[in-house]
Structures are given as structure tokens and as C-alpha cells.
Design an enzyme around this catalytic site. Structure first.
Site, PDB file in Angstrom:
ATOM      1  N   ASP A  52       0.761  -1.162  -0.061  1.00 51.10           N
ATOM      2  CA  ASP A  52       0.057   0.104  -0.059  1.00 51.10           C
ATOM      3  C   ASP A  52       0.940   1.292  -0.022  1.00 51.10           C
ATOM      4  O   ASP A  52       1.934   1.418   0.543  1.00 51.10           O
ATOM      5  CB  ASP A  52      -0.961   0.037   0.967  1.00 51.10           C
ATOM      6  N   GLN A 115     -14.319   3.566   0.022  1.00 54.75           N
ATOM      7  CA  GLN A 115     -13.634   2.889  -1.203  1.00 54.75           C
ATOM      8  C   GLN A 115     -13.236   4.013  -2.035  1.00 54.75           C
ATOM      9  O   GLN A 115     -13.956   5.118  -2.343  1.00 54.75           O
ATOM     10  CB  GLN A 115     -14.502   2.145  -1.983  1.00 54.75           C
ATOM     11  N   HIS A 121     -10.226  -4.982  -4.001  1.00 51.85           N
ATOM     12  CA  HIS A 121      -9.037  -5.088  -3.536  1.00 51.85           C
ATOM     13  C   HIS A 121      -9.189  -5.308  -2.057  1.00 51.85           C
ATOM     14  O   HIS A 121     -10.296  -5.210  -1.264  1.00 51.85           O
ATOM     15  CB  HIS A 121      -8.011  -4.071  -3.416  1.00 51.85           C
TER      16      HIS A 121
END
Length: 171
Positions: A52, A115, A121
Site C-alpha cells: 500500500d 472505497q 482489493h
């Protein structure tokens, strides 16, 4: 002490519009196609794993299907299973390589769930003793458990419409 910061640092990638040509503007599709840089750690035939860009903890990984699906409501069962199998492998690797003492799997579907990238994901967030992340702040009224349980039982048992492109619609 007052802190001041520019909110632009919160996301290197702008929030995407979930409608329109999502695939052509999708940053995760760009990563999967090799057009956008990312710290890729593993891939399978159908999934890609990368760090990330704004990690919650040391080792925070995203697992995405290489094919574009908007969210949990859009992804087919087989693709979902592939992502989850890969997520389990990532969790094992995080425990071994990073010494994680726990793992959170986090997913968001829709703007209300925060989101920001409209490509399905899963976040695999390694947890460490004392990391202070609060995942479930317990804000719902527990006195309404009976009501919500009944509503969910009714919805769960309701007949589902056939999926688009199901065998019955084929010539």
C-alpha cells in the site's frame, strides 16, 4: 500543540469515479499492466500483491485481481476465491517475514465505506502488539440486534435474480 497538514498527502492517487470507463482510468489496472509503479511483492496468474502506498502498518499489502471488478458486489465467486487464497498466503508471509502478531483483512465497497479505488482489493494489514489501530469502534446500538438479525435473515433467504449472462439467457 496544533497540527496542520495538506490533505493532499492522504492519497497519491485521486479518488476514482465508480461510473464511466473505470478500467481505462483505474490505477490498479495500471499497476497490473505494468504502467504504474508499485512495490510488487508477488503475483499469481490471476492476482497481484503490492505494498500500500500509504501503509497503516509495516508490511501493509493489497491483493487485487488482475482483471477489473469494481467491488465485492461485482467480483465473480471464482475470482473472489482466488484473491482470498492469495490473501491467506500473504498473511502467512507477513507473519513469517515481518513478525506480525495478528492480521486484519479489510475491504471497502462503495463511497460510504471509504472505497477510493474502484477496483476490488483486499488490504492485508499486519498487526503488532500496541499498534493502536482501532478497527471496530462499536458504534451500533446493541439493543437493535433482534431487528437487524430478522432483516438479514429475510434478505439472505430471498430468491436472487439470475445473473446477467446466465446459461438460461444463452442461445
Amino acid at each position: 500543540m496544533s497540527l496542520s497538514f495538506d490533505p493532499q498527502w492522504l492519497s497519491r492517487y485521486p479518488a476514482q469515479d465508480p461510473v464511466g470507463d473505470a478500467e481505462s482510468s483505474c490505477v490498479f489496472c495500471g499497476i497490473a499492466d505494468g504502467e504504474v509503479d508499485a512495490h510488487v511483492i508477488a503475483e499469481t496468474a490471476d492476482t497481484l500483491c503490492f505494498l500500500d502506498h500509504l501503509p497503516a502498518t509495516y508490511g501493509h499489502v493489497l491483493v487485487v485481481p488482475k482483471q477489473h471488478f469494481q467491488d465485492l458486489l461485482d467480483i465473480p465467486e471464482e475470482s473472489f476465491q482466488q484473491v482470498m487464497a492469495t490473501a491467506k498466503q500473504v498473511a502467512n508471509a507477513l507473519q513469517d517475514a515481518c513478525g506480525a502478531s495478528g492480521i486484519n483483512l479489510v475491504h471497502a465497497t462503495g463511497r460510504a465505506a471509504h472505497q477510493t479505488v474502484f477496483h476490488f482489493h483486499i488490504h492485508i494489514v499486519p498487526r503488532y502488539d500496541g499498534d493502536s489501530i482501532v478497527v471496530f469502534p462499536r458504534l451500533a446500538d446493541p439493543a437493535r440486534k433482534h431487528e437487524v438479525a430478522q432483516r438479514l435473515r429475510t434478505a439472505f433467504n430471498a430468491p436472487q435474480p439470475p445473473e446477467a449472462g446466465a446459461e438460461s439467457s444463452r442461445p
